[in-house]
Design a protein around this motif. Structure first.
Motif, PDB file in Angstrom:
ATOM      1  N   UNK A 147     -32.840  22.600 102.969  1.00  0.00           N
ATOM      2  CA  UNK A 147     -31.718  23.543 103.000  1.00  0.00           C
ATOM      3  C   UNK A 147     -30.773  23.328 101.826  1.00  0.00           C
ATOM      4  N   UNK A 148     -30.505  22.069 101.508  1.00  0.00           N
ATOM      5  CA  UNK A 148     -29.468  21.774 100.525  1.00  0.00           C
ATOM      6  C   UNK A 148     -29.930  21.845  99.079  1.00  0.00           C
ATOM      7  N   UNK A 149     -31.220  22.022  98.833  1.00  0.00           N
ATOM      8  CA  UNK A 149     -31.763  21.851  97.484  1.00  0.00           C
ATOM      9  C   UNK A 149     -32.517  23.114  97.048  1.00  0.00           C
ATOM     10  N   UNK A 150     -32.212  23.629  95.832  1.00  0.00           N
ATOM     11  CA  UNK A 150     -32.826  24.874  95.361  1.00  0.00           C
ATOM     12  C   UNK A 150     -33.066  24.769  93.854  1.00  0.00           C
ATOM     13  N   UNK A 151     -34.056  23.991  93.450  1.00  0.00           N
ATOM     14  CA  UNK A 151     -34.280  23.778  92.017  1.00  0.00           C
ATOM     15  C   UNK A 151     -34.993  24.947  91.347  1.00  0.00           C
ATOM     16  N   UNK A 152     -34.724  25.109  90.071  1.00  0.00           N
ATOM     17  CA  UNK A 152     -35.348  26.150  89.249  1.00  0.00           C
ATOM     18  C   UNK A 152     -36.166  25.480  88.159  1.00  0.00           C
ATOM     19  N   UNK A 153     -37.401  25.947  87.965  1.00  0.00           N
ATOM     20  CA  UNK A 153     -38.316  25.317  87.010  1.00  0.00           C
ATOM     21  C   UNK A 153     -38.811  26.326  85.989  1.00  0.00           C
ATOM     22  N   UNK A 154     -38.831  25.879  84.738  1.00  0.00           N
ATOM     23  CA  UNK A 154     -39.481  26.615  83.647  1.00  0.00           C
ATOM     24  C   UNK A 154     -40.656  25.772  83.183  1.00  0.00           C
ATOM     25  N   UNK A 155     -41.871  26.286  83.319  1.00  0.00           N
ATOM     26  CA  UNK A 155     -43.066  25.507  82.964  1.00  0.00           C
ATOM     27  C   UNK A 155     -43.177  25.270  81.467  1.00  0.00           C
ATOM     28  N   UNK A 156     -42.766  26.272  80.684  1.00  0.00           N
ATOM     29  CA  UNK A 156     -42.877  26.161  79.228  1.00  0.00           C
ATOM     30  C   UNK A 156     -41.679  26.885  78.607  1.00  0.00           C
TER      31      UNK A 156
END
Lengths: 111, 116
Positions: free
Chosen positions: A71-80
């Motif tokens: 619930x508390x964590x919402x990470x955003x990822x860019x692979x490249x």
């Protein structure tokens, strides 16, 4: 104190690198959001989540991905990462329609 | 789709003056929320004031008040007795309640400078 935290605050990274922008909130809010804020300052929704294991694309197409395992964590990822990804990324959460609580943002520069 | 328009990219006033920021929006919805957010330079975006569309009374919050004209789809922000700390980007935002989502649609922003 209940709040929403984003790390890192600033990030300069080379083209092609994989990056993850962190966002955590201590308020127990179900709904979380990622906005991209371009140099002209306009904000565009790129991802949102209703709760754990829920993720949806926003109004602006983005090559980034998100996850919501807790619930508390919402990470955003860019692979490249690419120079076109250079922007400020704002995370927010909400519970009622009273409005959002925003993090301080991550200013990403891809060189 | 909802749109929000802020027609004043920049404004500048002297300290202690009153300033009004304009905002118009387009929607076919009847129930929605409107907000003004403030983003100081390099700092966190914070909520200034909120208005529920079903309420006819204009919202006020200390020196901040709104003029909500539902038929005209207008939502202006008035800042009275402006202070140096009011210098910031101000965003008008529209929220529609849709299937549990509470997505905010932002205007382009108005950069407000309060001069000493």
């Amino acid at each position: 104190e209940a709040d929403i935290y984003q790390t890192p605050r600033y990030l300069v990274i080379g083209t092609g690198k994989k990056i993850t922008l962190e966002c955590s909130q201590t308020m127990g809010h179900d709904k979380m959001y990622w906005y991209q804020q371009d140099p002209g300052m306009e904000l565009h929704l790129i991802h949102y989540s209703y709760g754990v294991n829920s993720t949806e694309k926003g109004d602006l197409s983005s090559e980034s991905t998100v996850s919501r395992i807790r619930t508390e964590h919402f990470p955003l990822t860019l692979e490249s990462a690419r120079p076109s990804h250079t922007s400020q990324y704002l995370c927010a959460s909400s519970e009622s329609p009273g409005g959002y609580t925003f993090g301080s943002g991550t200013r990403l520069t891809v060189v | 789709a909802q749109t929000v328009t802020q027609s004043q990219p920049e404004m500048s006033v002297q300290e202690a003056e009153t300033v009004t920021l304009s905002c118009t929006y387009d929607t076919s919805e009847n129930n929605y929320y409107l907000f003004w957010y403030k983003q100081p330079p390099s700092r966190q975006m914070i909520l200034v004031i909120r208005q529920e569309a079903y309420k006819q009374q204009n919202a006020t919050e200390n020196r901040f008040s709104v003029n909500f004209q539902k038929a005209a789809k207008s939502f202006s922000l008035k800042i009275s007795d402006s202070q140096l700390g009011d210098t910031a980007m101000y965003f008008c935002a529209f929220m529609k309640l849709f299937q549990g989502a509470q997505k905010l649609v932002f205007g382009q922003g108005t950069r407000l400078t309060i001069n000493p």
